[in-house]
Design a protein around this motif. Sequence first.
Motif, short mmCIF file in Angstrom:
data_model
loop_
_atom_site.label_atom_id
_atom_site.label_comp_id
_atom_site.label_asym_id
_atom_site.label_seq_id
_atom_site.Cartn_x
_atom_site.Cartn_y
_atom_site.Cartn_z
N MET A 173 8.82 41.84 27.20
CA MET A 173 7.43 41.79 27.12
C MET A 173 6.80 42.98 26.14
O MET A 173 5.81 42.55 25.39
CB MET A 173 6.56 42.13 28.59
CG MET A 173 6.65 40.92 29.54
SD MET A 173 5.72 39.57 28.98
CE MET A 173 6.02 38.46 30.35
N HIS A 174 7.69 43.74 25.92
CA HIS A 174 7.29 44.77 25.08
C HIS A 174 7.62 44.27 23.29
O HIS A 174 6.87 44.66 22.44
CB HIS A 174 8.07 45.97 25.13
CG HIS A 174 7.42 46.77 26.18
ND1 HIS A 174 6.29 47.59 26.32
CD2 HIS A 174 8.09 46.91 27.61
CE1 HIS A 174 6.39 48.22 27.54
NE2 HIS A 174 7.33 47.68 28.43
N ALA A 175 8.59 43.30 23.34
CA ALA A 175 8.92 42.95 22.15
C ALA A 175 7.65 42.19 21.23
O ALA A 175 7.63 42.16 20.09
CB ALA A 175 9.95 41.88 22.16
N ILE A 176 6.89 41.31 22.09
CA ILE A 176 5.95 40.55 21.66
C ILE A 176 4.71 41.39 21.11
O ILE A 176 3.43 41.05 20.94
CB ILE A 176 5.36 39.43 22.66
CG1 ILE A 176 4.96 40.02 23.89
CG2 ILE A 176 6.52 38.65 22.85
CD1 ILE A 176 4.01 38.88 24.43
N THR A 177 4.62 42.76 21.05
CA THR A 177 3.49 43.50 20.74
C THR A 177 3.27 43.38 18.92
O THR A 177 2.26 43.51 18.52
CB THR A 177 3.86 45.11 20.92
OG1 THR A 177 4.86 45.46 20.34
CG2 THR A 177 3.58 45.27 22.32
N VAL A 178 4.31 42.78 18.46
CA VAL A 178 4.42 42.14 17.14
C VAL A 178 5.10 40.83 17.33
O VAL A 178 5.91 40.59 18.15
CB VAL A 178 5.28 43.04 15.99
CG1 VAL A 178 4.80 44.52 15.99
CG2 VAL A 178 6.71 43.25 16.52
N LYS B 91 3.74 53.34 14.11
CA LYS B 91 4.03 51.84 13.98
C LYS B 91 2.84 51.14 13.43
O LYS B 91 3.08 50.10 12.52
CB LYS B 91 4.39 51.18 15.20
CG LYS B 91 5.69 51.53 16.07
CD LYS B 91 6.03 51.00 17.18
CE LYS B 91 7.28 51.55 17.87
NZ LYS B 91 7.65 51.07 19.08
N ALA B 92 1.68 51.40 13.72
CA ALA B 92 0.42 50.87 13.10
C ALA B 92 0.17 51.20 11.57
O ALA B 92 -0.15 50.63 10.82
CB ALA B 92 -0.67 51.26 13.79
N LYS C 149 -5.38 45.97 12.58
CA LYS C 149 -5.07 44.60 12.26
C LYS C 149 -3.94 44.45 13.35
O LYS C 149 -3.61 43.24 13.58
CB LYS C 149 -4.58 44.25 10.97
CG LYS C 149 -5.78 44.34 9.77
CD LYS C 149 -5.19 43.82 8.48
CE LYS C 149 -6.44 43.96 7.69
NZ LYS C 149 -5.97 43.55 6.22
N VAL C 150 -3.39 45.32 14.27
CA VAL C 150 -2.10 45.20 14.79
C VAL C 150 -2.84 44.69 16.48
O VAL C 150 -3.98 44.80 16.57
CB VAL C 150 -1.45 46.42 15.16
CG1 VAL C 150 -0.86 47.18 13.72
CG2 VAL C 150 -2.39 47.75 15.67
N SER C 151 -1.65 44.12 17.12
CA SER C 151 -2.30 43.68 18.43
C SER C 151 -2.85 44.68 19.26
O SER C 151 -2.56 45.99 19.26
CB SER C 151 -1.09 43.01 18.96
OG SER C 151 -0.08 44.07 19.33
N LEU C 152 -3.36 44.29 20.22
CA LEU C 152 -3.93 45.41 21.42
C LEU C 152 -2.78 45.69 22.17
O LEU C 152 -2.84 46.84 22.55
CB LEU C 152 -5.04 44.41 22.08
CG LEU C 152 -5.62 45.23 23.42
CD1 LEU C 152 -6.32 46.62 22.94
CD2 LEU C 152 -6.65 44.43 24.34
N GLY C 153 -1.72 44.77 22.59
CA GLY C 153 -0.77 44.93 23.15
C GLY C 153 -0.05 46.32 22.42
O GLY C 153 0.58 47.18 23.24
N LEU C 154 0.10 46.49 21.25
CA LEU C 154 0.80 47.49 20.81
C LEU C 154 0.09 48.98 20.92
O LEU C 154 0.70 49.96 21.18
CB LEU C 154 0.87 47.30 19.15
CG LEU C 154 1.77 48.23 18.07
CD1 LEU C 154 3.29 48.21 18.85
CD2 LEU C 154 1.61 48.11 16.71
N TYR C 155 -1.27 48.88 20.95
CA TYR C 155 -1.86 50.01 21.32
C TYR C 155 -1.88 50.37 22.82
O TYR C 155 -1.60 51.54 23.28
CB TYR C 155 -3.50 49.89 20.91
CG TYR C 155 -4.34 50.93 21.43
CD1 TYR C 155 -4.41 52.08 20.79
CD2 TYR C 155 -5.09 50.79 22.38
CE1 TYR C 155 -5.18 53.06 21.08
CE2 TYR C 155 -6.00 51.97 22.87
CZ TYR C 155 -5.92 52.96 22.19
OH TYR C 155 -6.77 54.02 22.49
#
Length: 339
Positions: free
Chosen positions: A50-55, A119-120, A126-132
């Motif tokens: 599930m963590h992989a899909i932050t990108v 990472k950002a 522009k990065v996903s909310l998930g990455l944050y």
Amino acid sequence: MSDQTFPPRVFSGIKPSGGLTLGNYLGAIKRWVEMQEDPTYETIFCVVDMHAITVWQDPADLTRATREVAASMIASGIDPERSVLFNQARVPAHVELGWLFSCVARVGWMNRMTQFKDKAGKNAEKVSLGLYAYPALMAADILLYHATHVPVGEDQKQHVELTRDIAAKFNHDYGVDFFPLTEPVTEGPAMRVMNLRDGSKKMSKSGESDMERINMLDDADTISKKFKKARTDPEALPSEVAGLKDRPEAKNLVDIYAGLSDTTAEAVLAEFGGEGWGKFKPALADLAVAKLAPVSDEMRRLLDAPDELDAIMARGAERASALAEPILKKTYEIMGFVR
């Protein structure tokens, strides 16, 4: 508030986002195997897909990488009968508790996470909310099992500290002593394996040259060649660790030797101090082949048997769910949900 005692339980995971390297092995998996052998702990290890899909992930690549991580754990000595081994997507409780914790965690805490800033970069908008927000899911991964210890590298220690903050705030807000204050475990040799061509940079699966890293799927000849061609300096090896100061490539190779041989940098230098690289690098190459080639061979066998791998992860997910569901259920009850 009660003084609840939590049995010693280890949780850790690896994100399936590309090929695994020697850094994953020495910095994580090898230490997990050692903790599995310690009767003190119950051990739970997860492919945190599930963590992989932050990108964005190509679906076929995500499938392949998930199996590769599981294969690397098993080939390295994680026993699916003694440890709980599974991939995160098979246990939906992770995502459920992750949402609950995203409502406990504070925005200010997330803003301090250096991993997000790294990472950002300049494209934070522009990065996903998930990455944050993924540190809240990481806290859920850990606390879903009331894990008391998490083996991590120094770069992830901040996330375990956030996990402690979330547990403490939850316990305080609801007047309970339900979640443990998890301890990060960071000791061990070769915790941070560096680039074979630039000792100031961490070994990475995304580096420009394949020669700068040891991939867990490299065969014996490739492993030997990469170590023999690793960058060094013209000086002989010192007799004491202090002599490695300002010699990043030399320090890295000595640390790798120590990690692979279950010894210390001091012991390595006691054996090789004063020797030139013409003796040390072939010795390191031979040691690495002896330790890593059997792992890569078994990984390839497992990857050629995806049904076997998937069945192992499915059985692990059943065991993980049996541990997780009562804790998630109680969390909902504490928070006042009608279910």
